[in-house]
Design an enzyme around this catalytic site. Structure first.
Site, PDB file in Angstrom:
ATOM      1  N   ASP A  69       0.815  -1.209   0.000  1.00 26.65           N
ATOM      2  CA  ASP A  69       0.000   0.000   0.000  1.00 26.65           C
ATOM      3  C   ASP A  69       0.852   1.264   0.000  1.00 26.65           C
ATOM      4  O   ASP A  69       1.975   1.289   0.516  1.00 26.65           O
ATOM      5  CB  ASP A  69      -0.879   0.051   1.259  1.00 26.65           C
ATOM      6  CG  ASP A  69      -2.124  -0.791   1.152  1.00 26.65           C
ATOM      7  OD1 ASP A  69      -2.228  -1.599   0.216  1.00 26.65           O
ATOM      8  OD2 ASP A  69      -2.992  -0.654   2.031  1.00 26.65           O
ATOM      9  N   HIS A 124      -5.200   9.654   0.567  1.00 25.92           N
ATOM     10  CA  HIS A 124      -5.338   8.788   1.742  1.00 25.92           C
ATOM     11  C   HIS A 124      -6.322   9.340   2.771  1.00 25.92           C
ATOM     12  O   HIS A 124      -6.211   9.062   3.973  1.00 25.92           O
ATOM     13  CB  HIS A 124      -3.980   8.529   2.404  1.00 25.92           C
ATOM     14  CG  HIS A 124      -3.937   7.231   3.161  1.00 25.92           C
ATOM     15  ND1 HIS A 124      -4.242   7.134   4.505  1.00 25.92           N
ATOM     16  CD2 HIS A 124      -3.636   5.975   2.770  1.00 25.92           C
ATOM     17  CE1 HIS A 124      -4.120   5.882   4.900  1.00 25.92           C
ATOM     18  NE2 HIS A 124      -3.760   5.150   3.859  1.00 25.92           N
ATOM     19  N   HIS A 214       3.695  -2.066   3.435  1.00 25.12           N
ATOM     20  CA  HIS A 214       3.863  -0.742   2.827  1.00 25.12           C
ATOM     21  C   HIS A 214       5.294  -0.613   2.333  1.00 25.12           C
ATOM     22  O   HIS A 214       6.229  -0.722   3.136  1.00 25.12           O
ATOM     23  CB  HIS A 214       3.580   0.370   3.841  1.00 25.12           C
ATOM     24  CG  HIS A 214       2.199   0.358   4.417  1.00 25.12           C
ATOM     25  ND1 HIS A 214       1.815  -0.509   5.410  1.00 25.12           N
ATOM     26  CD2 HIS A 214       1.118   1.123   4.127  1.00 25.12           C
ATOM     27  CE1 HIS A 214       0.551  -0.282   5.723  1.00 25.12           C
ATOM     28  NE2 HIS A 214       0.095   0.694   4.965  1.00 25.12           N
TER      29      HIS A 214
END
Length: 258
Positions: A69, A124, A214
């Site tokens: 992500d 986000h 991530h």
């Protein structure tokens, strides 16, 4: 986490560092998640064949999907080198502002090397805090930016913090996006300890799992080789999210989680 739309809008989204910290309470909130095995089961009677396109049949093999992500970032090229060397496909949920627009050549490389390119919104923001037109803007801007680089709009998205509701689902359906959650996370936003990140994933890994990492945090990419090597020893086969669902397909607006 699913929740109903509040009568009063909350303030700006919490920082990206809290992205995966919340437990996902998915039942009884109006939008039910679908498991990979459910998708495959529903497709079993169709003309589609498991393993289409040379992909392993995840109804028989012990499959797991590696997902990243909020990239791309400075370490993503090295991550791609690792994945290429170990012949592991992954799914990248890309963030638009300061990521897709900053590293267009990396976005193209992700697509060119056979990974699944997906949407993680433009800035986000927590989508359940927003009105429908704001949700649409967060998702459509990233859709357009990725299409400009790769020639293809994503079909998958991951809502920040895993938070979704009926409005998010409706807008996702309108934009042709299925929502993908996860079953294992290292909370790598909270540590730079690569050994700890590796161990957290290995402890949570299971068949039909979706791993959340991530590629923008310093400890994450160095942990990936050890995660891949150990899970392969345990008999796991790495696949993209669409491959995990094959011969079924993720439907726009629906929510998927192991």
């Amino acid at each position: 986490m699913f929740k109903t739309k509040p009568g009063k809008r909350r303030g700006p989204a919490v920082a990206l560092l809290a992205a995966a910290s919340l437990m996902l309470g998915l039942s009884g909130c109006g939008v039910d998640p679908i498991t990979p095995s459910d998708v495959r089961g529903e497709a079993a009677g169709s003309d589609d064949k498991p393993g289409a396109g040379g992909v392993v049949d995840c109804a028989k093999a012990k499959c797991i999907a590696l997902t990243f992500d909020a990239g791309p970032g400075k370490d993503t090229p090295h991550l791609l080198d690792i994945l290429k060397e170990r012949q592991v496909p992954a799914t990248f949920f890309l963030l638009g502002k300061k990521h897709v627009d900053r590293y267009p050549e990396v976005v193209k490389r992700i697509a060119d090397e056979g990974h699944e390119v997906a949407n993680h919104t433009w800035t986000h923001r927590v989508l359940t805090d927003l009105e429908a037109d704001e949700v649409r803007d967060e998702l459509s801007r990233t859709q357009d930016a990725i299409e400009k680089i790769t020639g293809r709009k994503p079909t998958l998205m991951r809502p920040p913090q895993g938070r979704t509701d009926g409005t998010v689902s409706d807008v996702s359906r309108e934009l042709g996006l299925a929502q993908i959650l996860w079953s294992a996370t290292a909370k790598d936003y909270s540590t730079t300890d690569s050994a700890l990140i590796r161990q957290r994933i290995l402890d949570a890994a299971d068949g039909d799992g979706i791993i959340l990492l991530h590629d923008i945090y310093d400890g994450t990419v160095p942990a990936v080789p050890g995660i891949i090597d150990e899970l392969k020893k345990r008999g796991f086969t790495f696949v993209t999210v669409p491959q995990l669902l094959a011969p079924g397909k993720a439907e726009p607006g629906e929510v998927y989680r192991p």
